[in-house]
Every structure is written in structure tokens, then in C-alpha cells.
Scaffold this motif. Sequence first.
Motif, mmCIF file in Angstrom:
data_model
loop_
_atom_site.group_PDB
_atom_site.id
_atom_site.type_symbol
_atom_site.label_atom_id
_atom_site.label_comp_id
_atom_site.label_asym_id
_atom_site.label_seq_id
_atom_site.Cartn_x
_atom_site.Cartn_y
_atom_site.Cartn_z
ATOM 1 N N ARG A 35 2.456 7.689 -0.160
ATOM 2 C CA ARG A 35 2.542 7.348 -1.412
ATOM 3 C C ARG A 35 1.884 8.592 -2.116
ATOM 4 O O ARG A 35 2.218 8.914 -3.387
ATOM 5 N N ALA A 36 0.949 9.522 -1.731
ATOM 6 C CA ALA A 36 0.326 10.361 -2.440
ATOM 7 C C ALA A 36 1.478 11.803 -2.365
ATOM 8 O O ALA A 36 1.474 12.316 -3.531
ATOM 9 N N LEU A 40 3.501 13.125 -5.957
ATOM 10 C CA LEU A 40 3.055 14.595 -6.395
ATOM 11 C C LEU A 40 4.667 15.292 -6.395
ATOM 12 O O LEU A 40 5.164 15.921 -7.357
ATOM 13 N N ASP A 41 5.614 14.746 -5.720
ATOM 14 C CA ASP A 41 7.008 15.067 -5.618
ATOM 15 C C ASP A 41 7.608 14.577 -6.877
ATOM 16 O O ASP A 41 8.359 13.659 -7.058
ATOM 17 N N SER A 141 -4.037 -2.826 -1.576
ATOM 18 C CA SER A 141 -3.765 -1.946 -2.618
ATOM 19 C C SER A 141 -3.160 -2.521 -3.634
ATOM 20 O O SER A 141 -3.599 -1.980 -5.064
ATOM 21 N N ARG A 142 -2.155 -3.090 -3.543
ATOM 22 C CA ARG A 142 -1.401 -3.750 -4.655
ATOM 23 C C ARG A 142 -2.511 -4.712 -5.530
ATOM 24 O O ARG A 142 -2.417 -4.632 -6.672
ATOM 25 N N GLN A 143 -3.188 -5.433 -4.914
ATOM 26 C CA GLN A 143 -3.946 -6.454 -5.448
ATOM 27 C C GLN A 143 -4.983 -5.609 -6.356
ATOM 28 O O GLN A 143 -5.530 -5.983 -7.470
ATOM 29 N N ARG A 144 -5.655 -4.628 -5.648
ATOM 30 C CA ARG A 144 -6.497 -3.629 -6.495
ATOM 31 C C ARG A 144 -5.796 -3.084 -7.552
ATOM 32 O O ARG A 144 -6.541 -2.914 -8.791
ATOM 33 N N ASP A 145 -4.783 -2.639 -7.566
ATOM 34 C CA ASP A 145 -3.849 -2.006 -8.581
ATOM 35 C C ASP A 145 -3.515 -3.313 -9.781
ATOM 36 O O ASP A 145 -3.590 -2.797 -10.908
ATOM 37 N N ALA A 146 -3.209 -4.359 -9.537
ATOM 38 C CA ALA A 146 -2.948 -5.267 -10.397
ATOM 39 C C ALA A 146 -4.515 -5.663 -11.113
ATOM 40 O O ALA A 146 -4.313 -6.037 -12.275
#
Length: 149
Positions: A35-36, A40-41, A141-146
Motif C-alpha cells: 500500500r505504501a 508513492l508510485d 485498516s478499512r474500518q479505521r479509514d472509514a
Amino acid sequence: MTTNATSVAAMAALILMGAAGAALATEPTLPRGERAFQRLDADSDGKVTVNELKPKAVKRFLRLDDDQNGTVTTAEIDTWLKRGLERRKERMLGRLDQNKDGSVTRDEVDAYIDALFNGADGDKDGGLTLAEIRENSQKRSRQRDARSN
């Protein structure tokens, strides 16, 4: 304590320590995760160039420059680290301190580990595969993002 429970406790401790380390790391580094790397790409060509890396790395590091003078001092780094530690402490207490009394008992840690493990055990077979752990991590991670949006 059984060997399995000991392994689960060790895994949970590593997860918490890894999260703490990631929360505190801000010095320029190369991406280690997919993901990181993808963030960056910029041109999605499967390679990160110095021109893609440098602006984001510099911007991230200069967030520590509280007085915006273009220089990050030891005092600014100390302040930033203390804020990060305080946030991490609050997250840990928020997750582990079930009765909100400001301390964490072994029973609370055991309950947290059970919930963490059971939440990741997708097929409910009493064991975790690396795939289940990764899938659970992505879901969390998706839950934190939401929640942050």
C-alpha cells in the motif's frame, strides 16, 4: 497458561509494538508494504523514482517543524515524539482498559487478545493463517479509514 495462549499473547504484543513503532516513525524511509509503495508510485508504473519519493518524504518530515522555519530541531522532534506517545497511550488504554479505570488488568489483556484472535479467525478453526491475519489487518485498516472520513 497453555503454549497456544502464550503464542497468542506474544502475537498481540508484537502487533501492539509494531503499531507503536509505525506511529512514531516519520524519518524518510523506503516503502516496505504494498500500500505504501502504491501511494508513492504516482504514475503506477511499478517503480518509485526519487522524484516520486522525495516530495512526500520531505513533506512528512517537515510536519515536525512547528515554527515553520524550514528546520526541524531536537526540541521539535521531542515534542512530536511526546505527542505520539501520548496518542499511543490513549489508544492502548481505549482498546485494553475495558472498565475505563485507567489501568489494564491481565483479564482485560486476555479478553482483548481473545477478541483480536477470534476476529481474525475467519474460518473459526481455532488457528490463524497468515492469510487470515492479513485479511483481518486490511479489514481493520478499512474500518479505521472509514471512521476517519
